[in-house]
Scaffold this motif. Structure first.
Motif, short mmCIF file in Angstrom:
data_model
loop_
_atom_site.label_atom_id
_atom_site.label_comp_id
_atom_site.label_asym_id
_atom_site.label_seq_id
_atom_site.Cartn_x
_atom_site.Cartn_y
_atom_site.Cartn_z
N TRP A 229 -5.65 -33.62 -7.39
CA TRP A 229 -6.91 -33.28 -8.03
C TRP A 229 -7.45 -31.90 -7.68
O TRP A 229 -8.36 -31.39 -8.36
N ALA A 230 -6.92 -31.24 -6.65
CA ALA A 230 -7.30 -29.84 -6.43
C ALA A 230 -6.90 -28.99 -7.63
O ALA A 230 -7.64 -28.10 -8.07
N ALA A 231 -5.73 -29.31 -8.20
CA ALA A 231 -5.28 -28.58 -9.40
C ALA A 231 -6.24 -28.82 -10.56
O ALA A 231 -6.56 -27.90 -11.32
N GLY A 232 -6.72 -30.07 -10.70
CA GLY A 232 -7.69 -30.36 -11.75
C GLY A 232 -8.98 -29.59 -11.58
O GLY A 232 -9.55 -29.08 -12.56
N TRP A 233 -9.46 -29.48 -10.34
CA TRP A 233 -10.68 -28.70 -10.06
C TRP A 233 -10.48 -27.24 -10.41
O TRP A 233 -11.35 -26.59 -11.00
N LEU A 234 -9.32 -26.70 -10.04
CA LEU A 234 -9.04 -25.29 -10.32
C LEU A 234 -8.99 -25.01 -11.82
O LEU A 234 -9.41 -23.95 -12.28
N PRO A 294 -19.72 -26.46 -0.48
CA PRO A 294 -19.52 -25.48 -1.54
C PRO A 294 -18.71 -26.01 -2.72
O PRO A 294 -18.92 -25.59 -3.86
N ILE A 295 -17.81 -26.95 -2.45
CA ILE A 295 -17.06 -27.56 -3.56
C ILE A 295 -18.00 -28.38 -4.42
O ILE A 295 -17.94 -28.33 -5.66
N ALA A 296 -18.91 -29.12 -3.79
CA ALA A 296 -19.89 -29.91 -4.54
C ALA A 296 -20.85 -29.02 -5.33
O ALA A 296 -21.37 -29.43 -6.37
N LEU A 297 -21.06 -27.81 -4.86
CA LEU A 297 -21.93 -26.85 -5.56
C LEU A 297 -21.17 -26.07 -6.63
O LEU A 297 -21.74 -25.18 -7.27
N ASN A 298 -19.87 -26.39 -6.81
CA ASN A 298 -19.02 -25.71 -7.79
C ASN A 298 -18.99 -24.19 -7.57
O ASN A 298 -19.07 -23.40 -8.52
N VAL A 299 -18.87 -23.81 -6.31
CA VAL A 299 -18.73 -22.39 -5.98
C VAL A 299 -17.33 -21.93 -6.40
O VAL A 299 -16.33 -22.45 -5.93
N SER A 369 -20.69 -32.10 -18.42
CA SER A 369 -19.54 -31.22 -18.58
C SER A 369 -18.45 -31.65 -17.60
O SER A 369 -18.71 -32.40 -16.66
N ARG A 370 -17.24 -31.16 -17.85
CA ARG A 370 -16.15 -31.50 -16.93
C ARG A 370 -16.47 -31.01 -15.52
O ARG A 370 -16.25 -31.71 -14.53
N ALA A 371 -17.01 -29.80 -15.42
CA ALA A 371 -17.37 -29.27 -14.10
C ALA A 371 -18.46 -30.10 -13.45
O ALA A 371 -18.43 -30.37 -12.24
N GLY A 372 -19.44 -30.54 -14.23
CA GLY A 372 -20.50 -31.38 -13.70
C GLY A 372 -19.99 -32.72 -13.22
O GLY A 372 -20.45 -33.25 -12.20
N ALA A 373 -19.01 -33.28 -13.92
CA ALA A 373 -18.42 -34.55 -13.51
C ALA A 373 -17.67 -34.40 -12.18
O ALA A 373 -17.75 -35.26 -11.31
N HIS A 374 -16.95 -33.30 -12.02
CA HIS A 374 -16.28 -33.03 -10.75
C HIS A 374 -17.31 -32.95 -9.62
O HIS A 374 -17.06 -33.42 -8.50
N GLN A 375 -18.46 -32.38 -9.91
CA GLN A 375 -19.52 -32.24 -8.92
C GLN A 375 -19.99 -33.60 -8.42
O GLN A 375 -20.15 -33.83 -7.22
N VAL A 376 -20.20 -34.53 -9.34
CA VAL A 376 -20.65 -35.87 -8.98
C VAL A 376 -19.62 -36.56 -8.10
O VAL A 376 -19.95 -37.19 -7.08
N VAL A 377 -18.35 -36.45 -8.46
CA VAL A 377 -17.27 -37.06 -7.69
C VAL A 377 -17.29 -36.54 -6.25
O VAL A 377 -17.20 -37.31 -5.28
N THR A 378 -17.41 -35.23 -6.09
CA THR A 378 -17.39 -34.63 -4.74
C THR A 378 -18.58 -35.10 -3.91
O THR A 378 -18.44 -35.39 -2.71
N VAL A 379 -19.76 -35.17 -4.52
CA VAL A 379 -20.95 -35.60 -3.80
C VAL A 379 -20.81 -37.04 -3.32
O VAL A 379 -21.15 -37.37 -2.17
N VAL A 380 -20.30 -37.91 -4.16
CA VAL A 380 -20.11 -39.32 -3.79
C VAL A 380 -19.12 -39.44 -2.63
O VAL A 380 -19.37 -40.16 -1.64
N LEU A 381 -18.01 -38.72 -2.72
CA LEU A 381 -17.01 -38.79 -1.66
C LEU A 381 -17.56 -38.22 -0.35
O LEU A 381 -17.27 -38.75 0.74
#
Length: 402
Positions: A229-234, A294-299, A369-381
């Protein structure tokens, strides 16, 4: 040198293959999409079959390791991996690909644990964190090989040929293990009932859970992202194209090497100065939690550097295998290590399988958005891991691991 070539290198190469196969689908995913028409959810499920089989094999594999030794267990399991690679290479649909991927995971389920067991058998226990760390650097090299080098191979060969070639290499490593590794003196003479009783004793020990749950949970999350999933985030958040994703994955996979190596070296050095390994492990955990912010903040200003830090700090918690193992009798090492690995891979499987559907659900049902969904996932984890690490920090037994 003889000990390195016979008791260390054969199993280190097995772990090299484990991380290579684990990370490979992130790079071949575009080919699976274009050739077979698979979407992200389907690829996520296929990829997670590795972790599913890997997880299910841990407890019986731990018993087998303590009963028969790494020399007899590792080559047989690698042959299952080679078969899985062939089946995956011939796959035309999700079912066949999943079967192949599951066999690959099954065969590699004890690759690292065989190395850990061999380290317990042939190296001084005081140096176990360092020797284990050196062993695990081979995993970092395997992860690196699964990124940009595989992309280069895909220029001249298709993904099916790559898997067939890896199947042949896996057979060669299995033969090396069988022919070179020392014999296990115990030879399986213990009663199976006693082996199972020892496993239950490990599971009933409070220290095992207090000291082992937090680092292995975080390692499971880490495995999920480093292998897929790092590739998906990138792609989805940093908006990198495929060649750039390959370069980024290669760069961050290199971070596994210092993460693994220095985790053991630092513990080894500090223990000589009277600092407990459990306290160092807690610091590793806190560093990993911090890099989620910073990953949760989509930096996205420096995505390669950000994920390099994520991979390096996340890999440091792997020293928990050596620290927890030393709290038990040496003959229980296989069961302790594989039970820790069970937790790690179960979390990795569940998270990896859930992220794809979760992203799609948040996009479709909540308009994120896709980026926003990634953000939620990171915050939960991050939130879940924080709670578990607080439990670790509250336990004096865990903090005082030698």
């Amino acid at each position: 040198m003889k000990l390195v070539l016979t008791a260390f290198l054969p199993f280190a190469l097995g772990y090299f293959l484990s991380f290579l196969f684990r990370s490979l689908n992130a790079v071949v995913a575009p080919a699976l999409r274009s050739e077979l028409g698979l979407d992200d959810a389907a690829i996520g499920i296929v990829t997670s079959m590795y972790l599913a089989a890997f997880t299910l094999a841990q407890l019986p594999a731990g018993v087998a390791l303590d009963r028969f030794g790494p020399r007899r267990v590792a080559p047989i399991m690698l042959l299952a991996t080679a078969l899985g690679a062939v089946i995956f290479a011939l796959g035309q649909d999700v079912v066949t690909l999943s079967i192949g991927r599951a066999l690959i995971g099954l065969g590699l389920s004890v690759a690292l644990m065989c190395g850990f067991k061999a380290n317990v058998l042939y190296w001084p226990m005081a140096r176990l964190p360092l020797v284990n760390a050196v062993m695990m650097t081979f995993g970092g090299l395997g992860a690196a090989m699964a990124t940009r080098p595989v992309q280069w191979l895909l220029v001249d060969f298709d993904w099916r040929q790559v898997f067939l070639g890896l199947g042949a290499i896996t057979v060669a490593v299995a033969l090396y293990q069988l022919l070179a590794a020392p014999r296990y003196e115990r030879g399986g003479k213990g009663r199976l009932a006693d082996e199972l009783s020892g496993l239950m004793g490990v599971l009933r020990t409070p220290l095992f859970w207090k000291a082992g749950l937090a680092p292995t949970f975080s390692l499971g999350v880490w495995v999920c992202f480093t292998s897929f999933w790092a590739a998906g985030w990138l792609r989805d958040v940093a908006h990198l194209d495929e060649p750039s994703v390959g370069v980024a994955l290669f760069a961050i996979s290199i971070a596994i090497v210092p993460g693994y190596f220095f985790s053991g070296m630092i513990v080894d050095l500090l223990q000589r100065r009277g600092i407990r390994g459990g306290r160092v492990l807690l610091v590793y955990g806190l560093l990993f939690l911090a890099i989620h912010v910073p990953i949760a903040l989509n930096v996205t200003a420096a995505p390669k550097l950000l994920w390099f830090a994520y991979v390096m700090f996340g890999g440091m918690s792997v020293v928990c295998y050596a620290l927890v193992t030393r709290a038990f009798a040496p003959e229980l090492a296989g069961r302790v290590n594989t039970t820790l690995n069970l937790i790690c891979m179960l979390i990795a499987f569940l998270v990896q399988a859930a992220i794809g559907p979760a992203l799609a659900w948040m996009e479709a049902s909540h308009g994120l958005s896709r980026a926003g969904a990634h953000q939620v996932v990171t915050v939960v984890l991050l939130a879940v891991q924080t709670v578990i690490w607080l439990w670790f920090a509250s336990s004096r037994e865990a903090r005082d691991l030698p």
